[in-house]
Scaffold this motif. Structure first.
Motif, PDB file in Angstrom:
ATOM      1  N   TYR A  89      68.945  58.215  42.360  1.00  0.00           N
ATOM      2  CA  TYR A  89      69.827  57.808  41.267  1.00  0.00           C
ATOM      3  C   TYR A  89      71.085  57.158  41.830  1.00  0.00           C
ATOM      4  O   TYR A  89      71.583  57.527  42.893  1.00  0.00           O
ATOM      5  N   PRO A  90      71.631  56.158  41.116  1.00  0.00           N
ATOM      6  CA  PRO A  90      72.883  55.526  41.533  1.00  0.00           C
ATOM      7  C   PRO A  90      74.087  56.269  40.970  1.00  0.00           C
ATOM      8  O   PRO A  90      74.015  56.886  39.913  1.00  0.00           O
ATOM      9  N   HIS A  91      75.197  56.177  41.685  1.00  0.00           N
ATOM     10  CA  HIS A  91      76.442  56.742  41.167  1.00  0.00           C
ATOM     11  C   HIS A  91      77.436  55.652  40.804  1.00  0.00           C
ATOM     12  O   HIS A  91      78.560  55.942  40.395  1.00  0.00           O
ATOM     13  N   THR A 116      58.599  56.137  41.541  1.00  0.00           N
ATOM     14  CA  THR A 116      59.793  56.486  40.781  1.00  0.00           C
ATOM     15  C   THR A 116      60.786  55.330  40.799  1.00  0.00           C
ATOM     16  O   THR A 116      60.845  54.564  41.762  1.00  0.00           O
ATOM     17  N   ALA A 117      61.551  55.208  39.725  1.00  0.00           N
ATOM     18  CA  ALA A 117      62.614  54.202  39.652  1.00  0.00           C
ATOM     19  C   ALA A 117      63.809  54.819  38.940  1.00  0.00           C
ATOM     20  O   ALA A 117      63.742  55.941  38.432  1.00  0.00           O
ATOM     21  N   THR A 118      64.906  54.078  38.906  1.00  0.00           N
ATOM     22  CA  THR A 118      66.118  54.583  38.279  1.00  0.00           C
ATOM     23  C   THR A 118      66.838  53.455  37.563  1.00  0.00           C
ATOM     24  O   THR A 118      66.383  52.299  37.572  1.00  0.00           O
ATOM     25  N   LEU A 119      67.978  53.771  36.944  1.00  0.00           N
ATOM     26  CA  LEU A 119      68.716  52.771  36.181  1.00  0.00           C
ATOM     27  C   LEU A 119      70.171  53.194  36.044  1.00  0.00           C
ATOM     28  O   LEU A 119      70.519  54.351  36.296  1.00  0.00           O
ATOM     29  N   PHE A 120      70.998  52.232  35.615  1.00  0.00           N
ATOM     30  CA  PHE A 120      72.434  52.461  35.445  1.00  0.00           C
ATOM     31  C   PHE A 120      72.912  51.497  34.366  1.00  0.00           C
ATOM     32  O   PHE A 120      72.389  50.386  34.256  1.00  0.00           O
ATOM     33  N   PRO A 121      73.889  51.893  33.542  1.00  0.00           N
ATOM     34  CA  PRO A 121      74.377  50.983  32.506  1.00  0.00           C
ATOM     35  C   PRO A 121      75.197  49.839  33.107  1.00  0.00           C
ATOM     36  O   PRO A 121      76.384  50.003  33.426  1.00  0.00           O
ATOM     37  N   GLU A 122      74.566  48.711  33.285  1.00  0.00           N
ATOM     38  CA  GLU A 122      75.202  47.562  33.923  1.00  0.00           C
ATOM     39  C   GLU A 122      74.494  46.293  33.457  1.00  0.00           C
ATOM     40  O   GLU A 122      73.342  46.342  33.013  1.00  0.00           O
ATOM     41  N   PHE A 140      60.914  57.439  35.678  1.00  0.00           N
ATOM     42  CA  PHE A 140      62.286  57.048  35.969  1.00  0.00           C
ATOM     43  C   PHE A 140      63.156  58.298  36.086  1.00  0.00           C
ATOM     44  O   PHE A 140      62.823  59.362  35.556  1.00  0.00           O
ATOM     45  N   LYS A 141      64.277  58.143  36.779  1.00  0.00           N
ATOM     46  CA  LYS A 141      65.276  59.194  36.888  1.00  0.00           C
ATOM     47  C   LYS A 141      66.605  58.663  36.356  1.00  0.00           C
ATOM     48  O   LYS A 141      67.042  57.569  36.731  1.00  0.00           O
TER      49      LYS A 141
END
Length: 301
Positions: A89-91, A116-122, A140-141
């Motif tokens: 996960y990104p911070h 697995t993949a992840t995401l961030f509000p951007e 996803f995480k």
């Protein structure tokens, strides 16, 4: 009962897990909440635990499985875990696409890992989420606590809709444990589900400590699930105990509770999570479903 201070795993722990599986007729386990990430990122995570970062508080949190990556994957296989994930996960902005590329490579060289993949509000989040889905991401995480973002942020709306349409599960850390974040708790997630009721959210840690509120969301939305990560263990029961009165609700949600552990970042042996679930005495069928069958069905394994 296993004390959370027990030494790191040995062959005897693998034997304990084998006996657990034999007792309950489990050919294997499926763990939806295990962490694999770039080594330098993982070491920063471990340092955060070692130095009692703000989201850890005063908890003593020794990492039980501080081995190299190959040793950790071998250990899961020795434990009889037939499928697992690489939760990462990104911070901050600008990390997610890079992490997704690493996770794709890890899945290619680790066939028993669900990609697995992840995401961030951007800006651009929907683009890289679509790319990950089209390339074969299975799960996803989302880490609301560490990321410090509102899951109902409009920037994520398109990504949530895409994942709901694709039927891709999202393991989301959205409860306020071990320490609350700016956007943790059931409210923000409820707003997401109101817009995307078919979104397959897997609420990490059973929603700790808002266990009952997140159980309520699972009761309301048929695609919401809960993972067991760290719940019911001696470690967690000391500071965020699960309310016994809510156990019948968890029993009734038995087809939507999935085994998660937080391996390797746990302060006790892996087997203790299994024993913690076993001692709930919710029945053989419930335990087999949680430890294997529910995830096998969800991920078509």
């Amino acid at each position: 009962m296993n004390d959370h201070r027990t030494a790191p795993a040995t062959t005897s722990e693998a034997e304990e897990i084998r006996l657990f599986r034999e007792r309950h007729g489990l050919a294997g386990l499926i763990d939806v909440h295990t962490h694999f990430m770039p080594e330098r990122v993982l070491h920063k995570v471990w340092n955060y635990f070692d130095t009692n970062g703000p989201l850890i508080g005063d908890l003593e949190w020794p990492i039980t499985y501080r081995q190299e990556e190959a040793e950790r994957t071998a250990l899961l296989r020795e434990f009889g875990v037939r499928s697992f994930t690489s939760m990462l996960y990104p911070h901050k902005p600008g990390m997610a696409a890079w992490l997704n590329a690493w996770a794709a490579d890890f899945a290619r060289r680790t066939p028993d890992c669900l990609r697995t993949a992840t995401l961030f509000p951007e800006p651009g989040v929907e683009t890289y989420v679509r790319a990950a889905v089209e390339a074969g991401a299975r799960v996803f995480k989302a880490h609301v606590q560490v990321g410090g973002y509102d899951p109902a942020d409009e920037l994520l709306d398109g990504a949530w809709g895409l994942l709901a349409d694709a039927g891709i599960p999202v393991v989301i850390h959205c409860g306020s444990g071990p320490a609350p974040g700016k956007h943790t708790g059931p409210g923000p997630v409820a707003r997401v589900l109101a817009r995307h009721p078919r979104l397959r959210l897997i609420v990490a840690h059973m929603g700790m400590p808002e266990y009952e509120e997140f159980a309520g969301l699972a009761e309301r939305y048929g695609e919401v699930r809960l993972d067991t990560t760290m719940a019911f263990t001696d470690f967690t029961e000391r500071f965020m105990p699960f309310p016994p009165k809510a156990l019948p609700r968890i029993a009734a949600l038995g087809d939507r509770v999935l085994l998660g552990t937080d391996f390797p970042n746990i302060p006790y042996p892996y087997v203790h999570q299994l024993h913690a679930l076993e001692r709930l005495e919710l029945g053989e069928e419930w335990l087999r479903a949680v430890c294997h069958d529910n995830a096998a069905s969800l991920f078509d394994l």
